[in-house]
Design an enzyme around this catalytic site. Sequence first.
Site, PDB file in Angstrom:
ATOM      1  N   ASP A  97       0.831  -1.211   0.000  1.00 32.24           N
ATOM      2  CA  ASP A  97       0.000   0.000   0.000  1.00 32.24           C
ATOM      3  C   ASP A  97       0.869   1.265   0.000  1.00 32.24           C
ATOM      4  OD1 ASP A  97      -2.781  -0.501   0.075  1.00 32.24           O
ATOM      5  OD2 ASP A  97      -2.698  -1.079   2.183  1.00 32.24           O
ATOM      6  N   GLU A 120      -5.362   7.315  -0.274  1.00 28.57           N
ATOM      7  CA  GLU A 120      -5.899   6.622   0.902  1.00 28.57           C
ATOM      8  C   GLU A 120      -4.915   6.621   2.069  1.00 28.57           C
ATOM      9  OE1 GLU A 120      -6.964   2.467   0.431  1.00 28.57           O
ATOM     10  OE2 GLU A 120      -7.740   2.389   2.474  1.00 28.57           O
ATOM     11  N   ASP A 176      -6.189   5.069  -4.883  1.00 27.98           N
ATOM     12  CA  ASP A 176      -6.230   3.931  -3.959  1.00 27.98           C
ATOM     13  C   ASP A 176      -5.099   3.006  -4.402  1.00 27.98           C
ATOM     14  OD1 ASP A 176      -6.778   1.808  -2.323  1.00 27.98           O
ATOM     15  OD2 ASP A 176      -8.956   1.939  -2.590  1.00 27.98           O
ATOM     16  N   ILE A 178      -3.821   0.191  -3.281  1.00 26.14           N
ATOM     17  CA  ILE A 178      -4.363  -1.163  -3.441  1.00 26.14           C
ATOM     18  C   ILE A 178      -5.802  -1.119  -2.960  1.00 26.14           C
ATOM     19  CG2 ILE A 178      -4.320  -3.598  -2.745  1.00 26.14           C
ATOM     20  CD1 ILE A 178      -1.443  -3.485  -2.315  1.00 26.14           C
ATOM     21  N   ASP A 179      -6.715  -1.294  -3.874  1.00 30.83           N
ATOM     22  CA  ASP A 179      -8.112  -1.434  -3.481  1.00 30.83           C
ATOM     23  C   ASP A 179      -8.398  -2.932  -3.456  1.00 30.83           C
ATOM     24  OD1 ASP A 179     -10.754  -0.646  -2.877  1.00 30.83           O
ATOM     25  OD2 ASP A 179     -11.335  -0.934  -4.964  1.00 30.83           O
ATOM     26  N   THR A 181      -7.661  -4.838  -0.428  1.00 37.91           N
ATOM     27  CA  THR A 181      -6.494  -5.376   0.287  1.00 37.91           C
ATOM     28  C   THR A 181      -6.730  -6.834   0.696  1.00 37.91           C
ATOM     29  OG1 THR A 181      -7.440  -4.224   2.184  1.00 37.91           O
ATOM     30  CG2 THR A 181      -5.525  -3.241   1.181  1.00 37.91           C
ATOM     31  N   HIS A 273     -18.595  -5.141   3.764  1.00 36.49           N
ATOM     32  CA  HIS A 273     -18.519  -3.996   2.845  1.00 36.49           C
ATOM     33  C   HIS A 273     -19.792  -3.809   2.027  1.00 36.49           C
ATOM     34  CE1 HIS A 273     -13.824  -4.379   2.770  1.00 36.49           C
ATOM     35  NE2 HIS A 273     -14.304  -4.074   3.966  1.00 36.49           N
ATOM     36  N   SER A 297     -12.641  -5.404  -4.714  1.00 36.33           N
ATOM     37  CA  SER A 297     -12.073  -4.194  -5.341  1.00 36.33           C
ATOM     38  C   SER A 297     -12.908  -3.622  -6.474  1.00 36.33           C
ATOM     39  CB  SER A 297     -10.650  -4.459  -5.853  1.00 36.33           C
ATOM     40  OG  SER A 297     -10.672  -5.097  -7.117  1.00 36.33           O
ATOM     41  N   LYS A 300     -14.834  -5.026  -9.792  1.00 39.14           N
ATOM     42  CA  LYS A 300     -16.287  -5.191 -10.031  1.00 39.14           C
ATOM     43  C   LYS A 300     -16.758  -4.237 -11.135  1.00 39.14           C
ATOM     44  CE  LYS A 300     -17.343  -4.882  -5.524  1.00 39.14           C
ATOM     45  NZ  LYS A 300     -16.062  -5.315  -4.909  1.00 39.14           N
ATOM     46  N   ARG A 314     -23.803  -2.595  -4.054  1.00 34.33           N
ATOM     47  CA  ARG A 314     -23.022  -2.334  -2.828  1.00 34.33           C
ATOM     48  C   ARG A 314     -23.972  -1.649  -1.848  1.00 34.33           C
ATOM     49  NH1 ARG A 314     -17.581  -2.302  -2.245  1.00 34.33           N
ATOM     50  NH2 ARG A 314     -16.664  -1.146  -0.537  1.00 34.33           N
ATOM     51  N   ASP A 327     -12.243   4.899  -3.616  1.00 30.87           N
ATOM     52  CA  ASP A 327     -12.826   3.565  -3.819  1.00 30.87           C
ATOM     53  C   ASP A 327     -13.746   3.513  -5.033  1.00 30.87           C
ATOM     54  OD1 ASP A 327     -11.664   1.970  -1.830  1.00 30.87           O
ATOM     55  OD2 ASP A 327     -13.024   2.729  -0.286  1.00 30.87           O
TER      56      ASP A 327
HETATM   57  N1  LIG Z   1     -18.075  -0.836   6.165  1.00 33.41           N
HETATM   58  C1  LIG Z   1     -17.662  -0.652   4.917  1.00 33.41           C
HETATM   59  N2  LIG Z   1     -18.558  -0.470   3.914  1.00 33.41           N
HETATM   60  C2  LIG Z   1     -18.175  -0.284   2.653  1.00 33.41           C
HETATM   61  N3  LIG Z   1     -16.850  -0.272   2.271  1.00 33.41           N
HETATM   62  C3  LIG Z   1     -15.915  -0.433   3.222  1.00 33.41           C
HETATM   63  C4  LIG Z   1     -16.262  -0.646   4.577  1.00 33.41           C
HETATM   64  N4  LIG Z   1     -15.120  -0.796   5.273  1.00 33.41           N
HETATM   65  C5  LIG Z   1     -14.097  -0.688   4.385  1.00 33.41           C
HETATM   66  N5  LIG Z   1     -14.580  -0.452   3.149  1.00 33.41           N
HETATM   67  C6  LIG Z   1     -13.851  -0.220   1.907  1.00 33.41           C
HETATM   68  O1  LIG Z   1     -14.083  -1.299   1.023  1.00 33.41           O
HETATM   69  C7  LIG Z   1     -12.967  -1.352   0.172  1.00 33.41           C
HETATM   70  C8  LIG Z   1     -12.872  -2.699  -0.486  1.00 33.41           C
HETATM   71  O2  LIG Z   1     -14.057  -2.927  -1.184  1.00 33.41           O
HETATM   72  P1  LIG Z   1     -14.428  -4.390  -1.707  1.00 33.41           P
HETATM   73  O3  LIG Z   1     -14.956  -5.146  -0.549  1.00 33.41           O
HETATM   74  O4  LIG Z   1     -15.428  -4.073  -2.742  1.00 33.41           O
HETATM   75  O5  LIG Z   1     -13.164  -4.967  -2.238  1.00 33.41           O
HETATM   76  C9  LIG Z   1     -11.811  -1.079   1.068  1.00 33.41           C
HETATM   77  O6  LIG Z   1     -10.786  -0.546   0.289  1.00 33.41           O
HETATM   78  P2  LIG Z   1      -9.251  -0.949   0.610  1.00 33.41           P
HETATM   79  O7  LIG Z   1      -9.105  -2.398   0.350  1.00 33.41           O
HETATM   80  O8  LIG Z   1      -8.541  -0.063  -0.362  1.00 33.41           O
HETATM   81  O9  LIG Z   1      -8.993  -0.546   2.024  1.00 33.41           O
HETATM   82  C10 LIG Z   1     -12.360  -0.077   2.076  1.00 33.41           C
HETATM   83  O10 LIG Z   1     -12.040   1.246   1.785  1.00 33.41           O
HETATM   84 MG   LIG Z   2     -10.152   0.834  -1.424  1.00 34.16          MG
HETATM   85 MG   LIG Z   3      -6.659   0.674  -0.464  1.00 34.91          MG
HETATM   86 MG   LIG Z   4      -7.841   0.459   3.213  1.00 34.70          MG
END
Ligand SMILES: Nc1ncnc2c1ncn2[C@@H]1O[C@H](COP(=O)(O)O)[C@@H](OP(=O)(O)O)[C@H]1O
Ligand SMILES: [Mg+2]
Ligand SMILES: [Mg+2]
Ligand SMILES: [Mg+2]
Length: 389
Positions: A97, A120, A176, A178-179, A181, A273, A297, A300, A314, A327
């Site tokens: 990251d 981020e 971002d 790494i989206d 993670t 998420h 990430s 999608k 989402r 994001d």
């Molecule tokens: N309660 C929540 N609701 C929605 N998104 C969230 C969340 N908590 C964390 N995230 C975000 O969801 C992203 C990942 O989305 P997904 O689940 O679609 O892969 C994370 O990005 P990072 O991985 O960059 O931190 C983070 O920012």
């Molecule tokens: Mg992200």
């Molecule tokens: Mg990230």
């Molecule tokens: Mg993060």
Amino acid sequence: MSSGNLLLSHGRLSARYRYSAQRVFSLKRTDKATFSNQLLVSRPLSSHIATTYLAKERAVAIEAVECASKVCQSVFKRLVAEETLTKNDKSPVTVADFGAQAVVNSILEKHFPQDPIVGEEDSKDLHGDQGRALREKVVELVNTATETPMSSDEVLRAIDRGQYAGGSKGRHWTLDPIDGTKGFLRGEQFAVCLALIIDGKVRLGVLGCPNLPCQMDKLDGERGVLMVAVEGQGAFQRRLNAKSSEEEETPIHVADIADTKEAIFCESVESGHTSHGDNANIAKLLNITKPPIRIDSQCKYAAVARGDADIMLRLPTSSTYVEKIWDHGAGNIIMHEAGGRVGDINGNPLDFSAGRTLSANGGGVIAASAKIFDVVISAVQTTLAQKSQ
Ligand SMILES: Nc1ncnc2c1ncn2[C@@H]1O[C@H](COP(=O)(O)O)[C@@H](OP(=O)(O)O)[C@H]1O
Ligand SMILES: [Mg+2]
Ligand SMILES: [Mg+2]
Ligand SMILES: [Mg+2]
């Protein structure tokens, strides 16, 4: 680790989602009309760059995302795949990251020194004695990727160029590094996401998706996709880290479905998420019979934009979580330029002018082809209304 195939047939389309030994998402969808249409037009990048709006920004953003994607892949190979990790050790993703954010920010600074960045990450965990071990790893990693060596201070400063507050005036980037993670650590989908916002609107987006299959009809073929879109110029896919600078780009488009009962929807792997339960209720209202595909990430958005899936759901899991602009920025413009629409649970377009978050929106994010978007939003509203009764 178990592996399995899920083969779905549904008349006009067939979709196949295969989870390999590494459980890396890949998929196939045969839609002759849409797919051959996508392959018909492709043109070399160089002809695109010469004259168009945001041409330099586009080329620099691609370079930055490709460089950061390599950084992430090298961390995965060295630290994650070598199984030097304990089960809950998140340090490789942390190193990647920070490293990826430093690399992207320093490339942007070189070409656009005046442009602020909403990133981020920040460097606070890398300071002092406590941060020394992590800092040294990040600096070492960054110096494997940059032409000119960077000192520790330069790396920290580059990361902290991402502290801009955002807003509705002028231009800024959002990153971002790494989206997804969690997907990264599982060896599944993740994305390096970079977008340029001018006067509160996303004008350019690049998604680096190192684990996404290049072609939906070649499940076991090459992986590593870069998607790019500039306002008014369409959305394109190219191979990530292609050797030639003349890399061909292929236009992408959402699938042309008129009835949601044919649709495939996708959602986050993480139930924290997105509300899997709400998503399932919405799918039922839309007469969708296929199971969702779950991808981490902004891949999608990539999947819907190129017609592998039709709807991204989402639905919020809490009333307090506010979505972040990094994001959704790149995915948002790629979807729009591919013929899709993106909105919050009320169907309102995402508002990138409110700062670092989407606080002006009503929560959640829904993306679909323009033809079915309104119907999907109606189902979202019905589901949420039933829930609150
Ligand atoms: N309660 C929540 N609701 C929605 N998104 C969230 C969340 N908590 C964390 N995230 C975000 O969801 C992203 C990942 O989305 P997904 O689940 O679609 O892969 C994370 O990005 P990072 O991985 O960059 O931190 C983070 O920012
Ligand atoms: Mg992200
Ligand atoms: Mg990230
Ligand atoms: Mg993060």
